[in-house]
Scaffold this active site. Structure first.
Site, PDB file in Angstrom:
ATOM      1  N   LYS A   7      32.243  33.445  37.318  1.00 50.04           N
ATOM      2  CA  LYS A   7      33.058  34.656  37.540  1.00 50.04           C
ATOM      3  C   LYS A   7      33.764  34.568  38.882  1.00 50.04           C
ATOM      4  O   LYS A   7      33.331  33.824  39.777  1.00 50.04           O
ATOM      5  CB  LYS A   7      32.203  35.921  37.484  1.00 50.04           C
ATOM      6  CG  LYS A   7      31.062  36.017  38.525  1.00 50.04           C
ATOM      7  CD  LYS A   7      31.470  36.565  39.880  1.00 50.04           C
ATOM      8  CE  LYS A   7      30.355  36.460  40.920  1.00 50.04           C
ATOM      9  NZ  LYS A   7      30.819  36.453  42.314  1.00 50.04           N
ATOM     10  N   ASP A 133      24.464  40.457  40.142  1.00 52.75           N
ATOM     11  CA  ASP A 133      25.589  40.015  39.306  1.00 52.75           C
ATOM     12  C   ASP A 133      25.173  39.712  37.866  1.00 52.75           C
ATOM     13  O   ASP A 133      26.025  39.459  37.013  1.00 52.75           O
ATOM     14  CB  ASP A 133      26.207  38.724  39.878  1.00 52.75           C
ATOM     15  CG  ASP A 133      26.927  38.964  41.200  1.00 52.75           C
ATOM     16  OD1 ASP A 133      27.181  40.133  41.538  1.00 52.75           O
ATOM     17  OD2 ASP A 133      27.236  37.965  41.876  1.00 52.75           O
TER      18      ASP A 133
HETATM   19  O1  C5P Z   1      21.077  40.688  44.022  1.00 60.18           O
HETATM   20  P1  C5P Z   1      21.067  39.289  44.546  1.00 60.18           P
HETATM   21  O2  C5P Z   1      19.708  38.665  44.519  1.00 60.18           O
HETATM   22  O3  C5P Z   1      22.106  38.407  43.939  1.00 60.18           O
HETATM   23  O4  C5P Z   1      21.474  39.416  46.085  1.00 60.18           O
HETATM   24  C1  C5P Z   1      21.266  38.391  47.015  1.00 60.18           C
HETATM   25  C2  C5P Z   1      21.268  38.987  48.417  1.00 60.18           C
HETATM   26  O5  C5P Z   1      22.589  39.463  48.747  1.00 60.18           O
HETATM   27  C3  C5P Z   1      20.377  40.206  48.551  1.00 60.18           C
HETATM   28  O6  C5P Z   1      19.097  39.843  48.959  1.00 60.18           O
HETATM   29  C4  C5P Z   1      21.079  41.007  49.627  1.00 60.18           C
HETATM   30  O7  C5P Z   1      20.726  40.535  50.907  1.00 60.18           O
HETATM   31  C5  C5P Z   1      22.548  40.700  49.430  1.00 60.18           C
HETATM   32  N1  C5P Z   1      23.258  41.730  48.637  1.00 60.18           N
HETATM   33  C6  C5P Z   1      23.571  42.948  49.251  1.00 60.18           C
HETATM   34  N2  C5P Z   1      24.237  43.896  48.520  1.00 60.18           N
HETATM   35  C7  C5P Z   1      24.624  43.661  47.249  1.00 60.18           C
HETATM   36  C8  C5P Z   1      24.321  42.435  46.621  1.00 60.18           C
HETATM   37  C9  C5P Z   1      23.633  41.479  47.354  1.00 60.18           C
HETATM   38  O8  C5P Z   1      23.244  43.192  50.409  1.00 60.18           O
HETATM   39  N3  C5P Z   1      25.300  44.600  46.579  1.00 60.18           N
END
Ligand code: C5P
Length: 288
Positions: A7, A133
């Site tokens: 994406k 995501d």
């Molecule tokens: O949700 P995911 O594991 O993909 O996110 C990875 C990291 O990115 C999270 O631990 C966080 O630190 C950051 N993140 C964030 N806000 C979001 C998505 C991700 O702070 N909306």
């Protein structure tokens, strides 16, 4: 067999930090043709095993594919195992959602492979537990993501673009980029409404005027090569960093121009891919 498309985010506006440490977003996701492929087969001893064509991909529980399988097994009391072969084409830690899409494809594939009852399914909730995501990657297409990015509203399919992707050859930690994001008090004014209108009208010229990614400044500061790459690519067409980086994309209506950029980057020794937008959501059976 299950395809796991990459994406890009046509916009990624960070609205502020939340008490849980995540950031509230307003983001427009679009799927690409560039995809990984997952193959499912029986595991003789009922375990979850993963094999991958790319040597840098971890094969244990730190891989979102294994976590997806494990979560599904626990949630639905499945006793069968699975062997998953992951054919990797999407670069890792590149801002292209490769790991998230692989996890979403594992959920879609395993619902069929293990014959999980449709009535019992709550795939978007399972997906949200795996990553911000992953819910988008379950259906793909074109969608607005709010909250962490997991609250989705389907949008008019992105019109067709040829897309050049390039990165400086290293991965970027999403957590590190968000950590370095400067905490402002004022909620920024975003241009998401204008972008959504351009999508509705299928107006490519308008659409490219509203590309934005608030994480660019942070990533460019941490990794100046990414900013330099964007500058180079911007000379060819409208360009933006993917997610938290380090990949940059350029959009083209004309395939030959896209091909010329891709070849020019490769001649300089820069990793580059030529693909297309895949803005139409696939009506899968996993989001029932
Ligand atoms: O949700 P995911 O594991 O993909 O996110 C990875 C990291 O990115 C999270 O631990 C966080 O630190 C950051 N993140 C964030 N806000 C979001 C998505 C991700 O702070 N909306």
């Amino acid at each position: 067999m299950e395809k796991a498309p990459a994406k890009i985010n046509l916009s990624l506006a960070v609205l502020g930090k939340r008490p849980d440490g995540y950031h509230d977003l307003e983001t427009v996701f679009v799927s690409l043709d560039l995809s990984d492929t997952l193959y499912f087969s029986d595991a003789p001893r009922g375990e979850i095993t993963l094999a991958c064509t790319a040597s840098e991909i971890p094969l244990g529980m730190e891989n979102l594919v294994c976590r997806a399988a494990d979560l599904l097994r626990k949630k639905y009391g499945i006793t069968k195992g699975v062997h998953i072969r992951l054919e990797k084409h999407i670069p890792a830690a590149a801002g292209l959602g490769g790991g998230s899409s692989d996890a979403a494809a594992a959920l879609r594939g395993l619902v069929r492979f293990w014959g999980i009852d449709a009535a019992a399914r709550d795939m978007p909730a399972v997906a949200a537990r795996l990553g911000s995501d992953v819910p988008f990657c379950l259906r793909g297409g074109t969608a607005l993501g709010e909250g962490r990015g997991e609250r989705l509203t389907p949008l008019s399919p992105c019109p067709d673009f040829h897309v050049v992707l390039a990165n400086p050859g290293f991965g970027v930690s999403t957590a590190k980029v968000y950590q370095a994001y400067p905490q402002g008090t004022a909620r920024p004014r975003t241009r998401t409404t204008e972008l959504i209108r351009a999508l509705r009208l299928g107006d490519r010229r308008q659409l490219v005027l509203y590309l934005e990614n608030n994480l660019e400044a942070v990533t460019f500061q941490l990794y100046p090569q990414v900013g330099q790459l964007k500058e180079k690519m911007s000379a060819w067409g409208p360009s933006l960093m993917c997610g938290s980086g380090a990949t940059v994309f350029t959009l083209f209506e004309d395939r030959e121009k896209a091909r010329a950029l891709c070849l020019s980057l490769r001649e300089e020794g820069i990793a580059a891919w030529l693909t297309k937008t895949a803005g139409e959501a696939k009506e899968g059976d996993a989001d029932a």
